[in-house]
Every structure is written in C-alpha cells, then in structure tokens.
Design an enzyme around this catalytic site. Structure first.
Site, PDB file in Angstrom:
ATOM      1  N   HIS A 281       0.820  -1.205   0.000  1.00  0.00           N
ATOM      2  CA  HIS A 281       0.000   0.000   0.000  1.00  0.00           C
ATOM      3  C   HIS A 281       0.856   1.259   0.000  1.00  0.00           C
ATOM      4  CE1 HIS A 281      -3.825   2.075   0.604  1.00  0.00           C
ATOM      5  NE2 HIS A 281      -3.227   2.826   1.500  1.00  0.00           N
TER       6      HIS A 281
ATOM      7  N   HIS B 211     -10.291   2.717  -0.514  1.00  0.00           N
ATOM      8  CA  HIS B 211     -10.484   2.286   0.867  1.00  0.00           C
ATOM      9  C   HIS B 211     -11.293   0.992   0.842  1.00  0.00           C
ATOM     10  CE1 HIS B 211     -10.181   4.197   5.086  1.00  0.00           C
ATOM     11  NE2 HIS B 211      -8.996   4.130   4.533  1.00  0.00           N
TER      12      HIS B 211
END
Length: 692
Positions: free
Chosen positions: A33, A79
């Site tokens: 990420h 998200h």
C-alpha cells in the site's frame, strides 16, 4: 507482520536487531500500500508530464493549471478492505483521507467522485455493504460541505467478498501558491494539528496489503479508522488560513501508516526527529508503536519555522483544534523517534521510505473470451432485462443521498460527467472503468477506459486536462493477475500518450481477494479524468423533432457486455477503439451543430436511447442484437436538427427521430415498443431493491 525475508534483510543492513517501533514502521512503510513494491517499474512507464502539469505524481495530490489564476489539485485513493470490514466508517474515512490529500496542497476541496463496485444485489450481504458504503460517503461529504458530483457504479459476483470503494477529490488553489509535502530545510519544526491520536486504524497500511480472511469483520475491525467530519470541516478552514498567510513551508496528511508514514515521507529529503510523547492523545497508556502507527483521522502535519509555531497553534485553537510541536527536521538522513527520553527508533530514512525491495512476480497470459451463443429470448424481453441491470438502471437511490449542489458550483451531474462552473469556464469530471471488458482484454479494455472517460467529457464540449488512477487488482502472486496488472498499466499509458493526457497521480490496491467467498476481483483500473471547456454546457436530453444519429462503427462485441451479464451469451470483448472520434464529437458540440450527445458504453445503443431519447422511433440497419446491445467503444448517439450538419463526419448515419409516445425500435419489418411505464419500471430496479 514484516516478512521473514524482509526482516533478515533489515538485520543484515542495520547489523543489529530492530526495536518493536522500527519493525512496525517497516511493516507499514514497506507494505504494498505504501511502497508499491510490485508496481514501481510499471508505474514509471506512465506519461506524467504535460504543459498544464505544475506538480505530478509523488505528492499527496497533483497540481494542474486551469487558468492563469486557478489550478486544480486532484487525487484518487481506495479504501477497499476497510469498507468491507466496516462499510460506513471505511467509506467515510476514505472520503476524509482524499479530501485531506487535496487540502495538504493548500487547495480548497470543491468536488468528489466515487467509483464503486459491489457484488450482485440478490445477496443480502452485498445490499448491506452497498447501503452503508453509500451512506458513509454521503454523510461525510455532506457534513464537510464538499459535493459528490459523479462516479461509477458496477455490480459483479467477483466483488461479493471484496467491494471496491474508490474516491476522487478535486480542489482549487492559485497556481503560484500551492503547498508541497516535502520539507524545505533542516532546523524547522513539525507541528501536528487536528484530532487527538487514538488506537483506531492501527496497522491499516499493512492490513490493506493482504487478502481478506473469512473472519475479517471481527479480526480486522481495529484496523478501520473512525472519522469525524465536523472536525474535518474545522481542519479544512484552519489549514487554508494557515496556508493563506504564507507561513506553512510544507504540509502532509496523516493517512496510511499514520504519523510514521507522514513524517518519514515528508522529511525524506533530509531527516527528522519525532518525539512521540509530545503527541496529543485521546487514550491513556498508548505505547510509542501505537502513537506512531495509529491512523486516527482528521490530522495534518505542518513544517514551519520555529518562530511561527505559536502562530500556527493560535490558528488551530481559533478553530477549536488541538495541536502539538512534535519534532524537528534534521540535516542527517536519519529517522529518529524518541519516547520519554528513550530512543525507540533510529533508521536510515532512505531505507525506510524507499528501500523496500521489489517483488518481480511471474506473469502468465490467459484467454477468457468464449464463442457467442445467441440468446433465444425475444428482443424486447432482452431489452428490458438489460435496462433493469444495476449497471444500466438509474442511480437515483445513490445520488439522492448526496448533496450535489453545496458550494453552488455544480451545473449538471450524472454518472457520465459532471459540470462545475469554475471562474468563467467549466470544470468537467468523469470516472470509472468496465471491469468485465478489462478481464477479457486487459490491455484493450484499460486503453478503452481512457477513451470512454474522454468521451464523457466530449459530450459537454470539454477537453481532458489530466488523469488520476486507482489500480485495483487481486493478488499479483498469481501469474495471471500479475499479467493483468502489467497489460492494464501498459494500455492505460499507451492510450494516455496517444490522446495527450498526462497521468498525474494515483493509487495501487492489490490483494483484493476473499477467502470467505473464494473470489478474486476482476481487474478494475478505475480512473478519474478532469477536463475543461471554455463554455459552460449543461448536459440535456434530445428534444422532440431532433434527428438521432449514430457516430462510429458497431461491431458484434458482446463479451463482458450487460447482455452477457444477463444471459451468459459470451462473445468477443470490444477491440481497441480509435480515439479520433472523441475530438470530432467535442468539436460538433462546441459548434452547436449537435444539440445533445451521449457516448455508447454499458448497455450499448439501447441504454443510450433510454437516456438521450426515451420517446423516439429508431430504425436499425442490421442484426438487432448487434445494433442494440454490442458495447463497441468510440461510438456516440447525437441529436441534431439537420442531417447535413454532420456532412464530412465519417461513419455516421441517421437512425431515427425523437417523438411519439414510446421508445419504438424497428428492423427488417419487425418492431417492438417500450412504453414510458415499462421503461420507468425497468430503470427503477436498483432503487426499488434498495428501498424495499
């Protein structure tokens, strides 16, 4: 936790064991990420420069010139994992995070878009996720006063255990007065402003870089942040006031990896010392590791001169925000964390921020297209089923939850393109992709995504300024997924170069898989595109008496279509389209020759007719399935008063006229009609399911 291989590499490099704070920092900063360790070489192939680009990839958001006195800040984030575990808070904090990315550039957020992808609505769990994600986005955006003006919405069984929640934010700033997220010099202070730090969101970056387990909801809930939009609204005004007086040297949002991520990335050009015990806390007894890695929301980190610390604190207090002077920029390239006088981390800053080793995954092509099997169902019944599919049906249930008109700049909005008045011109926004097409042809499907979004802009006369992206894929440990990823990035870059549109930022979200449902998402390289038109045009449907004209060639491309989704007919996916037609339609709209236009995408010509001319008569020239349901890219349905107005435009033909009391479709001596009541019933399917 950081892998055994990475930990051994770190021990050899540092020639010592690591502290628990150091292990936690590497676990998060070296996660996929944060470090893009699977995609860095690919991302470097993307075109990032252009005459309007003032600041490209690498910061919290990009800066693109809109006029001599206005630039846009634009960013895109995902998200996904948090929104499965806690859909309301996961989606809400996704909005809060991308808004702060734009805010950190000194820009006022003015618009949001939300490309969303869910499992099919026949499952209660998917309806629950859909309902609460939309509610979270609407609640946060409405509370902070930033309108959600557009987005994308797709449904497919592959997202049942792993929905995708992508968000785009756009803000405005003067071209000469934007901030950046890199510290400027040693000796300056680092000031933390905003909400108090708690234990929410711990390990969020590493959580986002692994598959979702069957017990994800219970096990991973502490990794999901909890947002407070009312504090975010105060933070927006406070940071903008601080930026306006010119005392902020640099600024960064606290997002993935919390304070450790923001402060180390911000100070990577020099070094930093962080005093974790000075951070204002919401909970007692927090350890240094928890303080550094918590992803509590509504926090910003500022670099200021020592003599300006008190002034920044006074502005924060004016808005009832807490603040702390938590560290300093140093000349040595080290990242040091102290806690109550003890050094709990002392790491070479380059090693932490950019030292993650690459992951050279094996790549293996696949072939997933199948032969077309012609459905035996009557054409009208197929038409109603296609119109009722949630990819095509109206999105009223979603859009009515968003305040689209706050800030009073929104001129028109749809799931195609949104038009905002900015100065004396129009800012036009579009987002999304077609995962079913991309799964079948990753390169061509992603390249066509660029054409599709540019087509949305062209329908209101806008020319693209830039692209941001969110590359959502399953785990690249699977060779087929790694190949999908490579082909998609190459297709995205090649078409962006062909059309002259710079890719100025984005996000990579991998490991979107579910043990619970045994699913892998289809490749979903969703993009956001911003464009400009010198004239503000509101999208509108065709008017009675208008001629309906089809521009572009239609091919029998049914693979991945909505027809395929409702019948399983298979077929070839759309081939790479010619982007030249986009500029043709844009110029026709600007000249006033075309009075209304929409591009052909999901649902093909049928869906375009239902949108642009729901009461009209159309005469098809060939096979009704190909004419109505094929999803060939690079095609437009336009309305005009005079056929001669399109003289010289290649591959165009008159297909009908607006008027009558139904949508009547005729071919080869056969016809069917869809009444307004039948059309309304079909298009209202999603709203009906979600309301009842």
């Amino acid at each position: 936790m950081v892998s055994v291989q990475d930990l051994e590499l770190l021990r050899r490099t540092l020639q010592r064991d690591l502290t628990d704070v150091e292990v936690a920092c590497f676990d998060n900063l070296w996660s996929e990420h944060c470090s893009y360790r699977s995609t860095r070489p690919l991302l470097k192939t993307l075109p990032t420069e252009g005459p309007a680009v003032l600041l490209g990839p690498g910061d919290d958001a990009a800066i693109v010139r809109f006029s001599d006195t206005c630039a846009i800040a634009i960013g895109m984030e995902s998200h996904n994992h948090p929104s499965y575990v806690d859909p309301f808070d996961g989606a809400a904090t996704g909005v809060g995070g991308i808004v702060r990315d734009v805010l950190s550039m000194g820009a006022r957020p003015i618009a949001l878009m939300d490309p969303l992808y869910f499992g099919t609505l026949d499952a209660e769990k998917n309806r629950y996720l859909f309902e609460h994600v939309v509610s979270g986005i609407g609640d946060y955006g409405n509370c902070i006063g930033v309108p959600v003006v557009g987005g994308d919405l797709g449904f497919d069984p592959c997202y049942a255990g792993n929905p995708l929640v992508n968000v785009v934010c756009v803000g405005t700033v003067h071209p000469d007065r934007f901030l950046t997220a890199r510290v400027k010099k040693p000796g300056t202070r680092l000031v933390l402003v905003g909400s108090s730090t708690g234990r929410d969101g711990l390990g969020g970056a590493s959580f986002a870089s692994r598959d979702l387990a069957e017990d994800a909801e219970a096990e991973d809930r502490p990794s999901v942040q909890v947002g407070d939009p009312f504090t975010e609204k105060l933070l927006i005004e406070a940071i903008l006031e601080m930026a306006e007086i010119g005392k902020v040297l640099s600024c960064r949002d606290l997002g993935a990896a919390g304070l450790a991520g923001a402060s180390s990335e911000m100070a990577s050009t020099f070094g930093a010392v962080i005093h974790a015990d000075r951070v204002h806390l919401r909970e007692t007894g927090m350890t240094a590791r928890e303080i550094m890695l918590a992803e509590s929301q509504e926090r910003m980190l500022l670099e200021v001169e020592p003599e300006d610390v008190a002034l920044m604190g006074a502005i924060a207090e004016k808005y009832d925000l807490s603040w702390s002077d938590i560290g300093e920029v140093i000349a040595e390239p080290r990242y040091v964390v102290t806690f109550h006088g003890e050094t709990v981390a002392d790491i070479p800053i380059d090693l932490l921020v950019s030292g993650a080793p690459l992951c050279p995954w094996e790549r293996r092509p696949y072939q997933a297209e199948t032969a077309f099997v012609r459905p035996a169902t009557p054409v009208k019944e197929l038409a109603l089923r296609v119109l009722a599919h949630p990819d095509v049906a109206e999105k009223t249930w979603v859009t009515e939850q968003y305040d689209k008109d706050v800030q009073l700049q929104t001129v028109s909005h749809s799931r195609d393109a949104a038009v905002l008045r900015l100065e004396d011109a129009a800012l036009v926004l579009s987002s999304g992709c077609n995962p079913r097409h991309i799964y079948l042809k990753p390169y061509e499907g992603t390249a066509n995504t660029v054409i599709e979004n540019a087509s949305n802009l062209a329908c209101v006369g806008a020319e693209p300024l830039c692209i941001v992206n969110c590359l959502n894929f399953a785990s690249p440990v699977h060779p087929e997924i790694s190949w999908q990823l490579e082909q998609s990035v190459l297709g995205l870059g090649d078409m962006a170069r062909t059309m002259g549109i710079p890719i100025v930022g984005g996000n990579v979200s991998l490991y979107n898989e579910s043990d619970e449902f045994n699913t892998q998402i289809k490749p979903t390289p969703s993009i956001g595109m911003a464009g400009k038109s010198d004239e503000v045009r509101r999208w509108k449907p065709a008017e009675e008496g208008d001629l309906l004209m089809l521009i572009g060639a239609t091919r029998p491309e049914f693979g991945g279509s909505v027809l395929d989704a409702v019948t399983g007919c298979g077929g070839m996916a759309p081939a790479l389209a010619d982007p030249a037609v986009v500029a043709v339609v844009r110029d026709l709209g600007r000249s006033g020759v075309v009075t209304a236009a929409t591009d052909l995408s999901r649902g093909g010509l049928l869906a375009a007719l239902a949108k642009l001319a729901p009461q009209s008569r159309v005469e098809l020239a060939g096979d009704p399935l190909e004419e109505l349901f094929a999803e060939t890219y690079g095609r437009f349905l336009v309305a005009c008063r005079d056929e001669s107005a399109l003289a010289g435009v290649e591959q165009h033909r008159v297909i009908g006229k607006v008027g009558g009391d139904a949508l009547t479709v005729a071919w080869d001596g056969t016809s069917f009609a869809i009444t307004p009541e039948e059309l309304e019933t079909a298009l209202a399917t999603t709203t009906r399911i979600m309301r009842y």
